[in-house]
Design an enzyme around this catalytic site. Sequence first.
Site, PDB file in Angstrom:
ATOM      1  N   THR A 115       0.919  -1.122   0.000  1.00  9.44           N
ATOM      2  CA  THR A 115       0.000   0.000   0.000  1.00  9.44           C
ATOM      3  C   THR A 115       0.955   1.166   0.000  1.00  9.44           C
ATOM      4  O   THR A 115       2.147   0.974   0.189  1.00  9.44           O
ATOM      5  CB  THR A 115      -0.832  -0.056   1.305  1.00  9.44           C
ATOM      6  OG1 THR A 115      -1.693  -1.170   1.213  1.00  9.44           O
ATOM      7  CG2 THR A 115      -1.637   1.191   1.565  1.00  9.44           C
ATOM      8  N   THR A 130      -4.244   2.111  -2.057  1.00  4.46           N
ATOM      9  CA  THR A 130      -3.715   0.757  -2.226  1.00  4.46           C
ATOM     10  C   THR A 130      -4.421  -0.038  -3.314  1.00  4.46           C
ATOM     11  O   THR A 130      -5.548   0.288  -3.714  1.00  4.46           O
ATOM     12  CB  THR A 130      -3.872  -0.019  -0.889  1.00  4.46           C
ATOM     13  OG1 THR A 130      -3.215  -1.278  -0.990  1.00  4.46           O
ATOM     14  CG2 THR A 130      -5.335  -0.266  -0.534  1.00  4.46           C
ATOM     15  N   ASN A 170      -4.290  -3.252  -2.433  1.00  5.85           N
ATOM     16  CA  ASN A 170      -4.228  -4.316  -1.435  1.00  5.85           C
ATOM     17  C   ASN A 170      -2.882  -5.014  -1.528  1.00  5.85           C
ATOM     18  O   ASN A 170      -1.921  -4.534  -0.950  1.00  5.85           O
ATOM     19  CB  ASN A 170      -5.402  -5.294  -1.532  1.00  5.85           C
ATOM     20  CG  ASN A 170      -5.468  -6.184  -0.286  1.00  5.85           C
ATOM     21  OD1 ASN A 170      -4.937  -5.804   0.755  1.00  5.85           O
ATOM     22  ND2 ASN A 170      -6.083  -7.342  -0.374  1.00  5.85           N
ATOM     23  N   ASP A 220     -10.313  -8.120   1.721  1.00 11.84           N
ATOM     24  CA  ASP A 220     -10.383  -7.445   3.023  1.00 11.84           C
ATOM     25  C   ASP A 220     -11.730  -7.660   3.709  1.00 11.84           C
ATOM     26  O   ASP A 220     -11.890  -7.338   4.887  1.00 11.84           O
ATOM     27  CB  ASP A 220     -10.114  -5.938   2.878  1.00 11.84           C
ATOM     28  CG  ASP A 220      -8.618  -5.629   2.886  1.00 11.84           C
ATOM     29  OD1 ASP A 220      -7.829  -6.553   3.158  1.00 11.84           O
ATOM     30  OD2 ASP A 220      -8.245  -4.478   2.608  1.00 11.84           O
ATOM     31  N   SER A 277     -10.981  -1.793   6.361  1.00 12.45           N
ATOM     32  CA  SER A 277      -9.569  -1.494   6.101  1.00 12.45           C
ATOM     33  C   SER A 277      -8.840  -1.217   7.413  1.00 12.45           C
ATOM     34  O   SER A 277      -9.459  -0.976   8.444  1.00 12.45           O
ATOM     35  CB  SER A 277      -9.490  -0.250   5.213  1.00 12.45           C
ATOM     36  OG  SER A 277      -8.164   0.182   5.068  1.00 12.45           O
ATOM     37  N   GLY A 305       1.085  -1.605   5.255  1.00 10.88           N
ATOM     38  CA  GLY A 305       1.395  -2.683   6.200  1.00 10.88           C
ATOM     39  C   GLY A 305       0.204  -3.554   6.540  1.00 10.88           C
ATOM     40  O   GLY A 305       0.271  -4.327   7.493  1.00 10.88           O
ATOM     41  N   GLY A 306      -0.910  -3.423   5.794  1.00 10.33           N
ATOM     42  CA  GLY A 306      -2.074  -4.273   6.076  1.00 10.33           C
ATOM     43  C   GLY A 306      -2.494  -4.116   7.523  1.00 10.33           C
ATOM     44  O   GLY A 306      -2.626  -3.004   8.034  1.00 10.33           O
TER      45      GLY A 306
HETATM   46  O1  DON Z   1      -7.101  -1.716   3.521  1.00  8.44           O
HETATM   47  C1  DON Z   1      -6.335  -2.458   4.109  1.00  8.44           C
HETATM   48  O2  DON Z   1      -6.245  -2.520   5.309  1.00  8.44           O
HETATM   49  C2  DON Z   1      -5.393  -3.323   3.276  1.00  8.44           C
HETATM   50  N1  DON Z   1      -5.972  -3.579   2.006  1.00  8.44           N
HETATM   51  C3  DON Z   1      -4.099  -2.610   3.167  1.00  8.44           C
HETATM   52  C4  DON Z   1      -3.099  -3.418   2.458  1.00  8.44           C
HETATM   53  C5  DON Z   1      -1.730  -3.005   2.751  1.00  8.44           C
HETATM   54  O3  DON Z   1      -1.468  -2.116   3.520  1.00  8.44           O
HETATM   55  C6  DON Z   1      -0.692  -3.775   2.108  1.00  8.44           C
HETATM   56  N2  DON Z   1       0.589  -3.153   2.335  1.00  8.44           N
HETATM   57  N3  DON Z   1       1.495  -3.406   2.934  1.00  8.44           N
END
Ligand code: DON
Length: 642
Positions: free
Chosen positions: A422, A440, A442, A464, A493, A535-536
């Site tokens: 992201t 992002t 994703n 997600d 998210s 960072g998800g």
């Molecule tokens: O929206 C979210 O929480 C995830 N789709 C974000 C994905 C993400 O940060 C991947 N990167 N490192």
Amino acid sequence: MVMKFMHLKQVVPYIYILVFFWPTLLLADSKKDLLIESKTDLLTKSTADQQVVKHSIVNQTPIIIDRQARFHPITSSNGMVVSQETIASHIGADILSKGGNAVDAAVATGFALAVTLPQAGNLGGGGFMLLYLAETNQTLAIDYREMAPLAADKTLFLNRQGHVDNQLARFSALSTGVPGTVAGLIHVLERYGTMELEQVMAPAIELAQRGFKVSGPLAFSLNRAKNRLKNNSASARYFFRKNGNSLRQGDLWQQKDLANTLQKISDEGRKGFYQGTVADLIIAEIKRGKGIMTHDDLINYRVIEREPILGNYKGYTIASMPPPSSGGIHLIQMLNILEGWDLKTLGHNSGAYLHRLIETMRRAYADRSQYLGDPDFFPVPVSALTDKAYAAKLRNEIDTNKASASSQIKPGVMLPKESPETTHFSVWDSDGNVVSNTYTLNFSYGNGIAVDGAGFLLNNEMDDFSAKPGVPNAYGLVGDEANAIEPRKRPLSSMAPTIVFKQNAFKRNVKTTTAENKENNSKTNKPVMATGSPGGSTIITIVLQNILNYLEFGMNVAEATAAPRIHHQWLPDKVYVETGINNDTLKVLKAMGHNLQGSTRVLGRVQAITAESDVTRSNTTGNQLFGASDTRWPGGEAVPSQ
Ligand code: DON
């Protein structure tokens, strides 16, 4: 001769002074720094609010270069753009230099990243923007998150046995949510920008059309994603050399189809993407992959302006993203729990401090799994979760000497080894407008499917959603009804673009005529930090630590960004640790009963800006800005405007 001798005699006392007092003079020089430090130390002791000594705005010039710091931010006394890719940062800063405001620069940066950082910068994804408008003293949360297509439902990713098919949820055309980025960027530009779309998009179009030299990090990243990208014929053509080999550092990379798509958007605005030939190409690609998105889904995509989530922490106001992101709620919830302890005295990254962080994170993420989803579909208990009394109750349940266990009912899974992508960028202009934006696809390169003929990648944001209650998604996050798939719903998210304000710090001198605004201006909270990260699931804890490093531990933004981080998300019941947390501390945590993940991992890529009042200027709106692009990935840059 006599004259010469006389001269030497006169000089001798000075040589004597120099030889014997030189060390003292040197000391005096270093004491100058110490003097500044001790002045700020005094401030530290005066009130809780002024703990943040190095950022104190009380009647003194900010310490621009602190000789005690091991990491130094980039400085600016005008505006600044910080992003994960240097060309895009320069494009944004150039827009500021040409007189554009933070929104103009953010939109230019957003479109540029779609060309130069294809793993995360995007047209085919979505995101969230937090926006502070100095003149009206407003903070807005712009939701341009992807939406589920109308035909999507709870069973979308379940196979005949009722199990979740991860291949479908992550790598198929079904994994794509209706993209929001183009609508989001155009929305903010039209409402809050000052420049024309054509002007802010021109640099991105030129980069795609004429090409740019592939950087080392881009070549590395594309090569790592080669299996996924080669699976799709359009991606195999767009992201590799003509002979099919990986692009190398220094190659000139042109993206003609992407340039045409950008040109259409620039000419026709939102319609240029959600209708007409680009929309036809998107739907054709989706159909080839047996997806369900339709033209209607594209036309009906809508951007939503939401109230930001607000919280208070020791004299600061934190504004962050509301649902459908869980970022803001849990950031505030964790700060509320943590504010009951004297973290500074415990010491940065000490065992006692990290233990409290972990236990706090565990509780916030447990709530996330149950209560968070798209607020237009599920009644998210926002005030209950961000309530100080609730936080105090959770804090009281924490044993400060012993780890608690996460629920044993649901099996945890490991977080993915491969770093997904992201990207965040922060923009600050010389009028004090601030943009904090995270967007992002994703995963890195989304689902790897490029729209043939249109030159951009599609997101796999549908993963997600919680495909089945209790079954973890790619980030090991479990969810329930609140985040189940429903038509036109937005997946939950963790993205947490955030702006921090110092309360009652600053009276802004705004040109305004309305009494209401005057009243507001006299109460203005001064923005002091814009931050965010990819960072998800780890985003929220990364942003939390970045803010605490700055507010509690008085680090400058570069130190705050570089400092090692940890992460816990309730399930799996593991503490993820970066390199740099020392072994003795890890032993303390183990002895308390924490389950440490054996290997280290890198957590996020923060792109942050902080600000001090520049009291050297007669106009009190002047800011001294400090920017840092995370060193956890090469190629980002904080760029000051002229
Ligand atoms: O929206 C979210 O929480 C995830 N789709 C974000 C994905 C993400 O940060 C991947 N990167 N490192």
